[in-house]
Design a protein around this motif. Structure first.
Motif: not given
Ligand code: C2E
Ligand code: CA
Ligand code: CA
Ligand code: CA
Length: 278
Positions: A268-273
Motif C-alpha cells: 500500500e505504501l508503494l502505491g501511496w508513494w
C-alpha cells in the motif's frame, strides 16, 4: 432469595475467571505467534506539513491472530513486556523494518528515514546495542537513517542509566525520538537530561488545537520548547487539514496522521508513494 442475592457474586466471579482465562490464552497465543509468523509490520509516512511530502516512515507492529483478525499493539505489547516476549518480538520488528527499508532503497523509493518503537525493556537489554549495530550493517543503513522511538518510561528506573544507554546508541548513528511527549509524569526533567534528537508531540495536544485556544497555547509552548532545546518536533495525530494549518501557523514543520496517510502495508505504501508523484 439466597440464590438471587448470590447470583451477582457468581456472575462477578465468573467474569473474573473468564478474564484470567482470556489473559492466559493471550499469553500462550503470543508465545506461539512469533514461531508461526503471525506478526507483520505497517508503515506510516511522516510528512512535511507544508508540502505533504513524506520525509520518513514509522514502523508499527500488527498481529494477525487466528480467529481474532488483526490485533493492534495496544492489546499485546503490554503482555509481551510482562512475559518476556518483547525482546524477541522487538528484535524481529527492528530487523524486519530495516530489511524493508533496504528493499525500498534498492527499489529507488525515496524513504529517507525509518523510525522503530522500542520498549524500555529492550533498551535495558545489554544485547540491544549489538542488535542495532548488526541490523544497520546487515541492511546497509547509513548514519542518521534509523530513529529509535522511546517513551519517558525508559527513565522511570534510572535516568542516568537510560541516558548512558541512549548515548551509546547515538554513537552508532541512531537518532533518538522521545515518543508521546507530554503525556508522562516527569516530562521536563527527563527532557533536559536525556540525549534526544526528536520530540514527538502526542496527539492529545494536536486534537483540540484548531478549536481551543488553550490547547493551541500548550501546543505552541511545546513547539517553542523543542526549538529552544534544538530538537526537531513531529506532531502526531494530524487528522485534518485544520490540524495541519494550525500546526503550520504555530511554526511546526513535520507531522504524521490520517490526513496524510494511515499506517500502510509495504505494498500500500508503494502505491501511496507513487500517488504522491514522488
Ligand atoms: P505510537 O508510537 O504513539 O504510534 C502512533 C499511533 O497512532 C499508532 O497506533 C497509529 O496507528 C496511530 N495514529 C496514526 N495516525 C493517527 C491519527 O491521525 N489519529 C489517531 N487518532 N491515531 C493515529 P498503533 O499502531 O495502534 O500503535 C499504538 C502504540 O503501540 C504505538 O503508539 C506504540 O507506542 C506501540 N507500538 C507500535 N508498534 C510497536 C513496536 O513495534 N514495538 C513497541 N515496543 N511498541 C509499539
Ligand atoms: Ca511511536
Ligand atoms: Ca506517539
Ligand atoms: Ca501515542
Amino acid at each position: 432469595v439466597a440464590k438471587r442475592t448470590r447470583a451477582p457474586l457468581v456472575a462477578y466471579r465468573e467474569s473474573i475467571e473468564a478474564a484470567v482465562v482470556a489473559r492466559l490464552d493471550l499469553d500462550q497465543a503470543l508465545r506461539r505467534a512469533l514461531d508461526q509468523d503471525e506478526f507483520f509490520l505497517v508503515y506510516q509516512p511522516i510528512c512535511d506539513l507544508a508540502s505533504g511530502r513524506p520525509t520518513g516512515v514509522e514502523a508499527l507492529v500488527r498481529w494477525q491472530r487466528p480467529g481474532h483478525g488483526v490485533v493492534g499493539p495496544a492489546d499485546f505489547i503490554g503482555v509481551a513486556e510482562d512475559n518476556g516476549l518483547i525482546l524477541p518480538l522487538g528484535a524481529w520488528v527492528l530487523r524486519g523494518a530495516c530489511r524493508q527499508f533496504r528493499r525500498w532503497q534498492h527499489a529507488g523509493v525515496p524513504v529517507r528515514s525509518l523510525a522503530v518503537n522500542v520498549s524500555p525493556l529492550q533498551l535495558a537489554d545489554p544485547e540491544f546495542p549489538g542488535l542495532v549495530q548488526g541490523a544497520q550493517q546487515e541492511f546497509g543503513l547509513e548514519a542518521g537513517a534509523l530513529t529509535l522511538e522511546v517513551t519517558e518510561r525508559v527513565a522511570v528506573e534510572d535516568l542516568y542509566d537510560a541516558g548512558r544507554r541512549l548515548s551509546s546508541l547515538r554513537a552508532l548513528g541512531v537518532r533518538v525520538a522521545l515518543d508521546d511527549f507530554g503525556t508522562g509524569q516527569s516530562s521536563l526533567s527527563v527532557l533536559r537530561r536525556l540525549p534526544i534528537d526528536i520530540l514527538k508531540l502526542d496527539q492529545t495536544f494536536v486534537r483540540d488545537a484548531p478549536d481551543d485556544e488553550s490547547a493551541r497555547a500548550v501546543l505552541g509552548a511545546l513547539l517553542a520548547l523543542s526549538a529552544g532545546l534544538g530538537l526537531s518536533a513531529v506532531a502526531e495525530g494530524v487528522e485534518t487539514e485544520a490540524h495541519c494549518q494550525t500546526l503550520l501557523a504555530l511554526g511546526s514543520q513535520t507531522g504524521q496522521g490520517y490526513t496524510f496517510a494511515p499506517p500502510l502495508t509495504p505494498e500500500e505504501l508503494l502505491g501511496w508513494w507513487t500517488g504522491q508523484g514522488l
